[in-house]
Design a protein around this motif. Structure first.
Motif, mmCIF file in Angstrom:
data_model
loop_
_atom_site.group_PDB
_atom_site.id
_atom_site.type_symbol
_atom_site.label_atom_id
_atom_site.label_comp_id
_atom_site.label_asym_id
_atom_site.label_seq_id
_atom_site.Cartn_x
_atom_site.Cartn_y
_atom_site.Cartn_z
ATOM 1 N N SER A 1 18.223 -1.460 -8.409
ATOM 2 C CA SER A 1 18.665 -2.298 -7.451
ATOM 3 C C SER A 1 17.426 -2.501 -6.292
ATOM 4 N N ASP A 2 16.784 -1.382 -6.010
ATOM 5 C CA ASP A 2 15.705 -1.452 -5.122
ATOM 6 C C ASP A 2 14.452 -2.554 -5.606
ATOM 7 N N TYR A 3 14.223 -2.183 -6.766
ATOM 8 C CA TYR A 3 12.937 -3.056 -7.309
ATOM 9 C C TYR A 3 13.301 -4.258 -7.336
ATOM 10 N N ARG A 4 14.741 -4.808 -7.890
ATOM 11 C CA ARG A 4 14.940 -6.035 -7.753
ATOM 12 C C ARG A 4 14.997 -6.769 -6.463
ATOM 13 N N ASP B 1 -0.064 -3.517 -12.506
ATOM 14 C CA ASP B 1 -1.017 -2.532 -11.995
ATOM 15 C C ASP B 1 -0.054 -1.142 -11.674
ATOM 16 N N ASP B 2 -0.491 -0.301 -10.677
ATOM 17 C CA ASP B 2 0.177 0.847 -10.550
ATOM 18 C C ASP B 2 1.427 0.510 -9.538
ATOM 19 N N HIS B 3 1.251 -0.418 -8.516
ATOM 20 C CA HIS B 3 2.444 -0.332 -7.453
ATOM 21 C C HIS B 3 3.523 -0.983 -7.888
ATOM 22 N N GLU B 4 3.565 -1.891 -9.249
ATOM 23 C CA GLU B 4 4.632 -2.314 -9.577
ATOM 24 C C GLU B 4 5.731 -1.030 -10.018
ATOM 25 N N VAL B 5 5.081 0.064 -10.292
ATOM 26 C CA VAL B 5 5.801 1.433 -10.399
ATOM 27 C C VAL B 5 5.728 2.279 -8.990
ATOM 28 N N ALA B 6 4.558 2.927 -8.955
ATOM 29 C CA ALA B 6 4.191 3.713 -7.728
ATOM 30 C C ALA B 6 2.609 3.976 -7.785
ATOM 31 N N ASP B 7 2.102 4.033 -6.654
ATOM 32 C CA ASP B 7 0.694 4.138 -6.337
ATOM 33 C C ASP B 7 0.108 5.291 -7.412
ATOM 34 N N ASP C 1 -0.566 -5.183 -9.036
ATOM 35 C CA ASP C 1 0.034 -5.114 -7.580
ATOM 36 C C ASP C 1 0.696 -6.371 -7.035
ATOM 37 N N TYR C 2 1.636 -6.940 -8.101
ATOM 38 C CA TYR C 2 2.227 -8.046 -7.625
ATOM 39 C C TYR C 2 3.247 -7.557 -6.519
ATOM 40 N N ILE C 3 3.827 -6.488 -6.602
ATOM 41 C CA ILE C 3 4.714 -6.016 -5.348
ATOM 42 C C ILE C 3 3.970 -4.539 -4.984
ATOM 43 N N TYR C 4 4.579 -3.980 -4.000
ATOM 44 C CA TYR C 4 3.959 -2.687 -3.579
ATOM 45 C C TYR C 4 5.349 -2.114 -3.215
ATOM 46 N N GLU C 5 5.399 -0.610 -3.421
ATOM 47 C CA GLU C 5 6.539 0.124 -3.320
ATOM 48 C C GLU C 5 7.103 0.882 -2.113
ATOM 49 N N TYR C 6 6.220 0.612 -1.295
ATOM 50 C CA TYR C 6 6.423 1.641 0.147
ATOM 51 C C TYR C 6 7.587 1.120 1.060
ATOM 52 N N GLY C 7 7.826 1.908 1.679
ATOM 53 C CA GLY C 7 9.095 1.710 2.609
ATOM 54 C C GLY C 7 8.395 1.098 4.086
ATOM 55 N N ARG C 8 9.363 0.686 5.057
ATOM 56 C CA ARG C 8 8.838 0.071 6.349
ATOM 57 C C ARG C 8 7.863 1.473 7.051
ATOM 58 N N GLY C 9 7.038 1.002 7.677
ATOM 59 C CA GLY C 9 6.111 1.664 8.325
ATOM 60 C C GLY C 9 5.191 2.454 7.627
ATOM 61 N N GLU C 10 5.140 2.059 6.295
ATOM 62 C CA GLU C 10 4.135 2.873 5.499
ATOM 63 C C GLU C 10 2.970 2.118 5.492
ATOM 64 N N TYR C 11 2.331 2.056 4.269
ATOM 65 C CA TYR C 11 0.982 1.415 3.970
ATOM 66 C C TYR C 11 1.216 -0.046 4.002
ATOM 67 N N GLY C 12 -0.085 -0.379 4.870
ATOM 68 C CA GLY C 12 -0.405 -1.841 5.001
ATOM 69 C C GLY C 12 0.868 -2.626 6.002
ATOM 70 N N SER C 13 1.486 -1.929 6.828
ATOM 71 C CA SER C 13 2.725 -2.236 7.690
ATOM 72 C C SER C 13 2.117 -2.534 9.159
ATOM 73 N N ASP C 14 0.870 -2.050 9.411
ATOM 74 C CA ASP C 14 0.747 -2.306 10.799
ATOM 75 C C ASP C 14 1.070 -3.464 11.783
ATOM 76 N N LEU D 1 -6.195 -13.318 -9.166
ATOM 77 C CA LEU D 1 -5.448 -12.719 -8.160
ATOM 78 C C LEU D 1 -5.055 -11.371 -8.410
ATOM 79 N N SER D 2 -5.061 -10.565 -7.378
ATOM 80 C CA SER D 2 -4.393 -9.170 -7.492
ATOM 81 C C SER D 2 -3.842 -8.927 -6.162
ATOM 82 N N CYS D 3 -3.248 -7.715 -5.976
ATOM 83 C CA CYS D 3 -2.930 -6.911 -4.759
ATOM 84 C C CYS D 3 -2.434 -7.674 -3.662
ATOM 85 N N ALA D 4 -0.958 -7.852 -3.795
ATOM 86 C CA ALA D 4 -0.385 -8.911 -2.823
ATOM 87 C C ALA D 4 0.722 -7.789 -1.924
ATOM 88 N N ASN D 5 0.327 -7.179 -0.831
ATOM 89 C CA ASN D 5 1.254 -6.407 -0.003
ATOM 90 C C ASN D 5 2.163 -7.286 1.188
#
Length: 588
Positions: A211-214, A240-246, A179-192, A149-153
């Protein structure tokens, strides 16, 4: 050393105790629930329980407690061979606090191979749910079954894919490829649909600090489907990358700007949170940044989990750097940079480790667990640069070939071909002809196509050792199956890539309609040498079943992630098989 994580980084992470595990040797006593320091502090296990990094004699257990007030909290654990916990084999207790975000990791050792265990945590009179886990086999197992598995937004939709994977009752482990997590804020990637689905991210902004990542990990671990899967099967993970940033590379990321602070500080915060919140064993004592490691499932499968992101990856190439301001593409300079002999994703140390490991391991199958596609995905330049769809390219390419035949006076031109050409010749505009003239280009420079020389070195390691190579990949959000060829065009292995858990795929990026999905998938397979299967639309996962004679990959898909009510898309299910010593694919 350039491209590596410094000793200073290691010391910083070690001093913080990032993701440290308590080693438990056996029956070590129980927690004292009547401790006066805890009696007024109510405890809950809001983020579930998990296990991971199984060995033949050990496994990591994980949980996170939520106390009603801050302070040091004592937590105990129990491991048994029966669900009633009457036959305990490992117990103990430790403390946690805000310094570790109230997470607990136990490295339970002295266990028996190929054995199912039950485990739970207890703190201040509160008991967690019961988890099931399993140690690796030794000897000669008849089969090994893994889910990939991978890429859970989180804001993109419900984690129905995790739920479907949890319905598999015969898995030996989960391979989570990042890509266990994604780093984006609200209204950004995948938030439609995030607001409608009540899946808005926490914190509300893009994450940068520890604190943010936690907080983001805590939100993900509150998901019931993720909790369910974690409680049933041990995970073996890489980031992968989104555990830090894209598009992370060793010294930066596409989604990190200079005005956003130090990338190094952000990376260290992200890695600390990762080790705190996932059931992963440090690669070596005091080392919480290198995660490449290996696991052996008896003499059947040797698994190598690679880091293609954080440790040593050089910055990705960018097509925009190879245009001269017009439509002219500097192919010579691009190829010179692309095939630069020292260009690396793994780094010299990790590559040497892989070579040394493969040389001494004798598993029937050699399995690479890593993040990005290894199969060569070269497409016509116009398609690779998203300037033309596969359908349009097929139509215009056919017209261009027909025009050439007519101009050359080809006597085999039929009346129907002549009529078709005359009705569509106006589509061959100057711009269209210019795009058709582009050379073949790698579709994704962030994948192994952007690091082709090192890919050849990896394939040579397995080919020279006459090993049966299977590669698994995530990252693209779509499913693929490739036959892997070396620089001599010899097929030396196979690759199976999983679709995403919830992140949108090519159907989103290329605006492919439902009616055009199958033709697009067929177009990819016909255009890309070595590509044997593509799913460009559906969310899902794959299972790998190894026996002494063959490996079978089965892709599983869900019909929706926009409702927690879903069904499995059985009509889109696909099975690929490769036989031992025959690195080719057959499908059913």
């Amino acid at each position: 050393m350039k491209g590596s994580i410094s000793r200073r980084d290691f010391l910083i992470l070690t001093a913080k105790g990032a993701g440290a595990a308590v080693v438990s040797y056996g029956l070590m006593g129980c927690a004292t629930d009547d401790d006066d320091k805890q009696t007024k502090n109510s405890i809950s296990f809001n983020h579930g329980i998990a296990s991971g990094d199984p060995l033949t004699d050990a496994i990591i257990l994980w949980t996170r407690i939520t106390p009603s007030s801050d302070g040091e909290i004592t937590v105990s654990w129990e491991i048994a061979i029966d669900q009633a916990f009457t036959q305990l084999v490992n117990t103990g207790n430790t403390t946690t606090s805000a310094a570790r975000d109230y997470t607990i990791k136990v490295d339970a050792i002295g266990l028996s191979a190929s054995t199912t265990y039950y485990y739970r945590f207890i703190s201040n009179g509160t008991t967690s749910s019961i988890g099931t886990t399993k140690t690796l086999p030794d000897g000669s197992p008849d089969s090994v079954k893994l889910a990939v598995l991978s890429c859970a937004n989180y804001p993109a939709g419900f984690f129905n894919v995790y739920n479907l994977a949890a319905q598999q009752d015969d898995l030996d482990a989960i391979l989570h490829l990042g890509d266990y997590i994604y780093e984006y804020g609200r209204g950004e990637y995948g938030s439609d649909n995030a607001e409608t689905l009540d899946r808005q991210v926490l914190p509300t902004t893009e994450i940068f600090s520890l604190s943010d990542y936690r907080t983001r990990y805590a939100q993900y671990h509150s998901d019931p489907d993720l909790q369910l899967l974690h409680s049933k099967v041990p995970f073996i993970t890489v980031w992968d990358d989104h555990e830090v940033a894209d598009d992370t590379w060793s010294e930066g990321a596409a989604n990190h700007n200079e005005d956003e602070g130090s990338f190094e500080d952000r990376k260290l915060a992200a890695l600390q949170a990762y080790f705190e919140w996932l059931p992963i064993r440090p690669w070596s004592e005091g080392n919480y940044a290198e995660i490449y490691r290996q696991f052996s499932f008896g003499d059947l499968v040797d698994l190598y989990m690679l880091d293609t992101r954080v440790l040593a990856r050089e910055k990705q190439l960018d097509y925009a750097d190879y245009f001269d301001g017009s439509v002219l593409f500097d192919e010579a300079t691009f190829n010179q940079d692309l095939y630069e002999t020292e260009r690396t994703m793994l780094g010299a140390e990790q590559l040497q480790w892989l070579n040394d490991s493969v040389s001494v391991n004798n598993g029937r199958w050699q399995l690479l667990g890593q993040q990005v596609l290894m199969g060569a995905m070269k497409l016509p330049g116009a398609v690779a640069l998203n300037a033309m769809s596969t359908t349009d390219y097929a139509e215009l390419g056919t017209l261009a070939l027909l025009a050439g035949r007519i101009k050359a006076g080809d006597s085999t031109i039929t009346a129907d071909e002549q009529t078709y050409y005359e009705a569509n010749a106006d589509k061959l505009t100057a711009d269209a002809l210019s795009l058709l003239s582009f050379p073949e280009l790698p579709y994704n420079l962030d994948a192994w196509d952007g690091y082709a020389t090192e890919r050849d070195k990896i394939l040579a390691i397995f080919n020279d050792a006459s090993k049966n190579l299977v590669v698994v990949a995530g990252d693209t959000h779509n499913a693929w199956a490739n036959e892997l060829s070396n620089s001599d065009d010899k097929v030396v292995g196979v690759e199976f890539a999983t679709a995403s858990i919830s992140s949108p795929g090519l159907e989103y990026y290329l605006s492919i309609s439902d009616d055009a999905i199958e033709s697009t998938e067929d177009g990819f397979v016909s255009l890309i040498e070595g590509l044997k299967y593509s799913n460009a639309k559906d969310r899902g996962f794959l299972t790998l079943t190894f026996t002494q004679e063959k490996v079978k990959s089965q892709w599983h898909y869900v019909d929706t992630i926009l409702s927690s009510e879903y069904t499995e898309l059985t009509d889109r299910r696909k099975v690929a098989t490769s036989n031992v010593d025959q690195p080719s694919l057959t499908f059913s």
